[in-house]
Design an enzyme around this catalytic site. Sequence first.
Site, PDB file in Angstrom:
ATOM      1  N   SER A  88      -8.071 -16.178   3.302  1.00 14.59           N
ATOM      2  CA  SER A  88      -6.620 -16.353   3.461  1.00 14.59           C
ATOM      3  C   SER A  88      -6.032 -14.990   3.808  1.00 14.59           C
ATOM      4  O   SER A  88      -5.436 -14.326   2.976  1.00 14.59           O
ATOM      5  CB  SER A  88      -5.993 -16.913   2.181  1.00 14.59           C
ATOM      6  OG  SER A  88      -6.366 -16.144   1.051  1.00 14.59           O
ATOM      7  N   ARG A 106       0.836  -1.209   0.000  1.00 16.31           N
ATOM      8  CA  ARG A 106       0.000   0.000   0.000  1.00 16.31           C
ATOM      9  C   ARG A 106       0.866   1.253   0.000  1.00 16.31           C
ATOM     10  O   ARG A 106       0.572   2.239  -0.696  1.00 16.31           O
ATOM     11  CB  ARG A 106      -0.926  -0.015   1.220  1.00 16.31           C
ATOM     12  CG  ARG A 106      -1.931   1.137   1.275  1.00 16.31           C
ATOM     13  CD  ARG A 106      -2.989   0.873   2.334  1.00 16.31           C
ATOM     14  NE  ARG A 106      -3.998   1.914   2.372  1.00 16.31           N
ATOM     15  CZ  ARG A 106      -4.019   2.910   3.240  1.00 16.31           C
ATOM     16  NH1 ARG A 106      -3.064   3.007   4.164  1.00 16.31           N
ATOM     17  NH2 ARG A 106      -4.977   3.824   3.209  1.00 16.31           N
ATOM     18  N   GLU A 121       2.885  13.967   2.735  1.00 18.43           N
ATOM     19  CA  GLU A 121       1.801  13.123   2.236  1.00 18.43           C
ATOM     20  C   GLU A 121       1.252  12.214   3.331  1.00 18.43           C
ATOM     21  O   GLU A 121       0.143  11.689   3.225  1.00 18.43           O
ATOM     22  CB  GLU A 121       2.294  12.305   1.037  1.00 18.43           C
ATOM     23  CG  GLU A 121       2.628  13.161  -0.165  1.00 18.43           C
ATOM     24  CD  GLU A 121       3.440  12.439  -1.225  1.00 18.43           C
ATOM     25  OE1 GLU A 121       3.344  11.201  -1.320  1.00 18.43           O
ATOM     26  OE2 GLU A 121       4.176  13.119  -1.966  1.00 18.43           O
ATOM     27  N   ASP A 143      -9.552 -10.145   2.933  1.00 16.53           N
ATOM     28  CA  ASP A 143      -9.826 -11.467   2.373  1.00 16.53           C
ATOM     29  C   ASP A 143      -9.927 -12.447   3.532  1.00 16.53           C
ATOM     30  O   ASP A 143      -8.913 -12.860   4.092  1.00 16.53           O
ATOM     31  CB  ASP A 143      -8.708 -11.871   1.406  1.00 16.53           C
ATOM     32  CG  ASP A 143      -8.860 -13.287   0.859  1.00 16.53           C
ATOM     33  OD1 ASP A 143      -9.846 -13.959   1.213  1.00 16.53           O
ATOM     34  OD2 ASP A 143      -7.986 -13.709   0.080  1.00 16.53           O
ATOM     35  N   SER A 173       8.379  10.207  -2.105  1.00 12.78           N
ATOM     36  CA  SER A 173       7.846  11.438  -1.508  1.00 12.78           C
ATOM     37  C   SER A 173       6.908  11.120  -0.350  1.00 12.78           C
ATOM     38  O   SER A 173       6.760  11.927   0.571  1.00 12.78           O
ATOM     39  CB  SER A 173       7.120  12.283  -2.562  1.00 12.78           C
ATOM     40  OG  SER A 173       6.045  11.565  -3.156  1.00 12.78           O
ATOM     41  N   PRO A 231      -6.843   7.141  -5.545  1.00 15.20           N
ATOM     42  CA  PRO A 231      -8.067   6.350  -5.728  1.00 15.20           C
ATOM     43  C   PRO A 231      -8.674   5.977  -4.378  1.00 15.20           C
ATOM     44  O   PRO A 231      -7.970   5.561  -3.463  1.00 15.20           O
ATOM     45  CB  PRO A 231      -7.564   5.115  -6.479  1.00 15.20           C
ATOM     46  CG  PRO A 231      -6.374   5.612  -7.238  1.00 15.20           C
ATOM     47  CD  PRO A 231      -5.714   6.606  -6.324  1.00 15.20           C
ATOM     48  N   HIS A 271      -5.428  -6.657  -2.459  1.00 16.56           N
ATOM     49  CA  HIS A 271      -6.327  -6.740  -1.308  1.00 16.56           C
ATOM     50  C   HIS A 271      -6.594  -8.189  -0.923  1.00 16.56           C
ATOM     51  O   HIS A 271      -7.501  -8.466  -0.137  1.00 16.56           O
ATOM     52  CB  HIS A 271      -7.642  -6.022  -1.621  1.00 16.56           C
ATOM     53  CG  HIS A 271      -7.527  -4.535  -1.604  1.00 16.56           C
ATOM     54  ND1 HIS A 271      -8.548  -3.681  -1.958  1.00 16.56           N
ATOM     55  CD2 HIS A 271      -6.484  -3.724  -1.283  1.00 16.56           C
ATOM     56  CE1 HIS A 271      -8.151  -2.426  -1.857  1.00 16.56           C
ATOM     57  NE2 HIS A 271      -6.892  -2.427  -1.453  1.00 16.56           N
ATOM     58  N   ASN A 309      -3.752   8.634   4.035  1.00 17.00           N
ATOM     59  CA  ASN A 309      -2.586   8.115   4.753  1.00 17.00           C
ATOM     60  C   ASN A 309      -2.618   8.367   6.253  1.00 17.00           C
ATOM     61  O   ASN A 309      -1.997   7.630   7.024  1.00 17.00           O
ATOM     62  CB  ASN A 309      -1.309   8.744   4.194  1.00 17.00           C
ATOM     63  CG  ASN A 309      -1.037   8.355   2.756  1.00 17.00           C
ATOM     64  OD1 ASN A 309      -1.348   7.235   2.334  1.00 17.00           O
ATOM     65  ND2 ASN A 309      -0.463   9.264   1.982  1.00 17.00           N
ATOM     66  N   HIS A 317       0.773   4.118  -2.828  1.00 23.31           N
ATOM     67  CA  HIS A 317       0.492   5.520  -2.501  1.00 23.31           C
ATOM     68  C   HIS A 317       1.660   6.427  -2.871  1.00 23.31           C
ATOM     69  O   HIS A 317       1.464   7.612  -3.129  1.00 23.31           O
ATOM     70  CB  HIS A 317       0.158   5.656  -1.015  1.00 23.31           C
ATOM     71  CG  HIS A 317      -1.229   5.203  -0.679  1.00 23.31           C
ATOM     72  ND1 HIS A 317      -1.917   5.669   0.416  1.00 23.31           N
ATOM     73  CD2 HIS A 317      -2.067   4.332  -1.303  1.00 23.31           C
ATOM     74  CE1 HIS A 317      -3.120   5.101   0.453  1.00 23.31           C
ATOM     75  NE2 HIS A 317      -3.214   4.277  -0.578  1.00 23.31           N
TER      76      HIS A 317
END
Length: 326
Positions: free
Chosen positions: A242, A60, A83, A239, A74, A157, A187, A89, A64
């Site tokens: 698993s 992730r 950020e 998930d 950055s 997104p 994911h 975040n 990002h």
Amino acid sequence: MRGHLLLTVFTLMCMLWSGTKAQLNPNIYAKSCPYLVPIVRRQVMNALKADTRMAASLIRLHFHDCFVNGCDASVLLDGDDSEKLALPNLNSARGFELIDTIKAAVEYACPGVVSCADILSLAARDSVVLSGGPRWRVALGRKDGLVANQNSANNLPSPFEPLDAIIAKFVAVGLNVTDVVALSGAHTFGQAKCDLFSNRLFNFNGAGSPDTTLETTLLSDLRTVCPAGGNGNQTAPLDRNSTDAFDNNYFKNLLEGKGLLSSDQILFSSDLAVNTTKRLVEAYSRSQYLFFRDFTCSMIKMGGITNLVNGSSGEVRKNCRVINNY
């Protein structure tokens, strides 16, 4: 063995197709920092032994980073425009301390050579491999950016956006619909806070009822974990089948209405999905090899979103949190 060989060949072809190989090179540190890859791998392995969630957090963090200013680290910078303070975040992104630890180990072995951006790219790859996912060679040679971009980080997104808006944000950075679905497959491991999906549980889109695409047993379970007015920081697995493994169960879940985030389930259940993403979801649910192949290619493409390569602006930070003080 044959499948691994085919993935390796496809990875090389993907690097050529995406143009990544012309800008970046997996062997760029072969002489200047020959033990870079095992150093990073060892630190990620140690971190996952202590906290298996860190694997998903590293992917992730890389995502990002690359979607804002390209893959220039950055996202690691501190400061007023950090950020880290952007809504996607804030109190959510993890792994900064691990990247600091890896950077310190790399600096000890080869000071001033390897960028934080390359370290983050390698750590993200290792988090997938160590969780049972595909292996690929990471093209290297990125420079670290000199500025953060909090405004752009606030436009990443979002799990609340419709599919067309998400696709548009991928296209804006040079990716496509296949990349949307393949990268969403990350994911398959990790957790999400109730704040990111509780809108689906009670009053979806102001209709006074839950999201009708959410499977009823999962809905009931999630309402227990995330009751109305409850702690929005409570988490649930992305998930359930698993939780810590990198596999294609995520896509099987979508076919059953068991995607956790709205942005997950719309890949299969939305009207727009019929002619864009649904067939890919179905294909990946049937073939883990196909998912691994496309995910690898999408990671290579995403890793190439940068203008900061050797000979361009940027630097190799000594400390990933701040630009160098010359």
